[in-house]
Design an enzyme around this catalytic site. Structure first.
Site, PDB file in Angstrom:
ATOM      1  N   THR A  21       0.766  -1.295  -0.279  1.00 31.36           N
ATOM      2  CA  THR A  21      -0.110   0.170   0.305  1.00 31.36           C
ATOM      3  C   THR A  21       0.759   1.541   0.340  1.00 31.36           C
ATOM      4  O   THR A  21      -0.073   2.139  -0.668  1.00 31.36           O
ATOM      5  CB  THR A  21      -0.685   0.239   1.418  1.00 31.36           C
ATOM      6  OG1 THR A  21      -0.087  -0.208   2.379  1.00 31.36           O
ATOM      7  CG2 THR A  21      -1.651  -1.202   1.166  1.00 31.36           C
ATOM      8  N   ASN A  22       1.563   0.954   0.667  1.00 31.76           N
ATOM      9  CA  ASN A  22       2.473   2.492   0.233  1.00 31.76           C
ATOM     10  C   ASN A  22       3.493   2.572  -0.605  1.00 31.76           C
ATOM     11  O   ASN A  22       3.317   3.812  -1.350  1.00 31.76           O
ATOM     12  CB  ASN A  22       4.199   1.845   1.633  1.00 31.76           C
ATOM     13  CG  ASN A  22       3.798   2.465   3.335  1.00 31.76           C
ATOM     14  OD1 ASN A  22       3.515   3.646   3.089  1.00 31.76           O
ATOM     15  ND2 ASN A  22       3.163   1.754   3.913  1.00 31.76           N
ATOM     16  N   LYS A  96      13.992  -8.187   3.795  1.00 27.94           N
ATOM     17  CA  LYS A  96      15.049  -8.150   3.832  1.00 27.94           C
ATOM     18  C   LYS A  96      15.649  -7.586   4.180  1.00 27.94           C
ATOM     19  O   LYS A  96      16.169  -6.342   4.069  1.00 27.94           O
ATOM     20  CB  LYS A  96      15.277  -8.946   2.340  1.00 27.94           C
ATOM     21  CG  LYS A  96      14.612  -9.979   1.548  1.00 27.94           C
ATOM     22  CD  LYS A  96      15.668 -11.264   2.558  1.00 27.94           C
ATOM     23  CE  LYS A  96      14.520 -12.446   1.833  1.00 27.94           C
ATOM     24  NZ  LYS A  96      15.606 -14.293   2.221  1.00 27.94           N
ATOM     25  N   ILE A  97      17.213  -7.694   5.013  1.00 26.25           N
ATOM     26  CA  ILE A  97      18.314  -6.776   5.084  1.00 26.25           C
ATOM     27  C   ILE A  97      19.374  -6.331   4.296  1.00 26.25           C
ATOM     28  O   ILE A  97      19.934  -7.472   4.031  1.00 26.25           O
ATOM     29  CB  ILE A  97      18.623  -7.003   6.953  1.00 26.25           C
ATOM     30  CG1 ILE A  97      17.953  -7.034   8.178  1.00 26.25           C
ATOM     31  CG2 ILE A  97      19.606  -6.600   7.171  1.00 26.25           C
ATOM     32  CD1 ILE A  97      17.716  -7.579   9.594  1.00 26.25           C
ATOM     33  N   LEU A  98      19.138  -5.132   4.141  1.00 26.88           N
ATOM     34  CA  LEU A  98      20.333  -4.676   3.004  1.00 26.88           C
ATOM     35  C   LEU A  98      21.873  -4.884   3.828  1.00 26.88           C
ATOM     36  O   LEU A  98      21.769  -4.655   4.603  1.00 26.88           O
ATOM     37  CB  LEU A  98      19.987  -3.954   1.501  1.00 26.88           C
ATOM     38  CG  LEU A  98      18.576  -3.669   1.594  1.00 26.88           C
ATOM     39  CD1 LEU A  98      18.657  -2.042   1.333  1.00 26.88           C
ATOM     40  CD2 LEU A  98      18.918  -4.203   0.248  1.00 26.88           C
ATOM     41  N   ASN A 112      13.697   4.366   5.159  1.00 23.99           N
ATOM     42  CA  ASN A 112      12.653   3.229   4.943  1.00 23.99           C
ATOM     43  C   ASN A 112      11.661   3.905   5.896  1.00 23.99           C
ATOM     44  O   ASN A 112      11.496   4.539   6.557  1.00 23.99           O
ATOM     45  CB  ASN A 112      13.486   2.122   5.853  1.00 23.99           C
ATOM     46  CG  ASN A 112      12.614   0.936   6.397  1.00 23.99           C
ATOM     47  OD1 ASN A 112      11.287   0.243   5.721  1.00 23.99           O
ATOM     48  ND2 ASN A 112      12.698   0.506   7.417  1.00 23.99           N
ATOM     49  N   HIS A 114       9.030   3.141   9.163  1.00 21.72           N
ATOM     50  CA  HIS A 114       8.143   2.103  10.606  1.00 21.72           C
ATOM     51  C   HIS A 114       7.035   2.018  10.780  1.00 21.72           C
ATOM     52  O   HIS A 114       7.211   3.863  11.310  1.00 21.72           O
ATOM     53  CB  HIS A 114      10.311   1.803  10.786  1.00 21.72           C
ATOM     54  CG  HIS A 114      10.215   1.077  12.054  1.00 21.72           C
ATOM     55  ND1 HIS A 114      10.038  -0.744  11.944  1.00 21.72           N
ATOM     56  CD2 HIS A 114       9.758   1.018  13.752  1.00 21.72           C
ATOM     57  CE1 HIS A 114       9.807  -1.644  12.874  1.00 21.72           C
ATOM     58  NE2 HIS A 114       9.769  -0.442  14.071  1.00 21.72           N
TER      59      HIS A 114
END
Ligand code: GRF
Length: 194
Positions: A21-22, A96-98, A112, A114
């Site tokens: 949705t973002n 996922k963590i970059l 990001n 949050h």
């Protein structure tokens, strides 16, 4: 200096894993008059991410990477971003963590969103933890991504009041509505201060 008003728009890649949705909201924002951004690419680790359905009608390109061999895939992604002249990455429900290297290579231009008032409630299951702790307020934060999870410099935050009857689900819904208002504002603020 905001680079794109009346000039070239900043090309953005949005990274998603789920509902999107973002992403949908950022596409809407990119199409609004005077918007400084163009969503030029969507990256996902999940080929079934619902959010990928939104991009079809706007002919936005997508790239799916499994993020299994992080360093190999990240190099491929970095090349793709370079090829498409992407100048800003917006993470939006990307699970996922970059790697530190990827973040460094992209030179601090990764944002990001949050669903908490950072630095409180970093990580997953935010709304459950907030409700279990009987917090009176929660909210959402747009921040710059650094090598520590949910820890980079805050750009903007929005506080949301928690009512007695709120459940994690109702709170998530309330906060998501605010996320959609906050992310575009935070992008403008970030670009203005570049
Ligand atoms: C949002 O709550 C965002 O803050 C978090 O993941 C959720 C993604 O929602 N990081 P959506 O996929 O944009 O609907």
């Amino acid at each position: 200096m905001q680079k794109s008003i009346g000039l070239k728009k900043i090309k953005v890649a949005v990274f998603i894993s789920g509902t999107g949705t973002n992403l949908k909201n950022l596409i809407k924002f990119s199409l609004s008059p005077g918007s400084p951004i163009k969503v030029a690419l969507v990256v996902s680790n999940n080929s079934n991410a619902l959010g990928l359905n939104y991009i079809k009608k706007y002919k936005i390109k997508k790239k799916i990477y499994k993020f299994r061999n992080i360093s190999k895939e990240e190099n491929i992604i970095l090349n793709e971003l370079k090829r498409k002249n992407i100048e800003l990455i917006c993470l939006a429900g990307f699970m996922k963590i970059l790697s530190k290297n990827f973040i460094k290579m992209f030179n601090g231009k990764i944002l990001n969103i949050h669903p908490s008032l950072l630095p409180k409630y970093k990580g997953l299951n935010t709304h459950e933890r907030v409700i279990n702790n009987n917090e009176k307020f929660s909210g959402c934060t747009v921040h710059i991504v650094n090598s520590k999870l949910d820890s980079g410099k805050t750009i903007l935050q929005k506080k949301v009041k928690i009512s007695k009857n709120d459940t994690p689900r109702s709170l998530a819904k309330k906060i998501l509505k605010q996320e959609h208002l906050l992310y575009p504002k935070a992008i403008v603020k970030f670009l203005t201060n570049l």
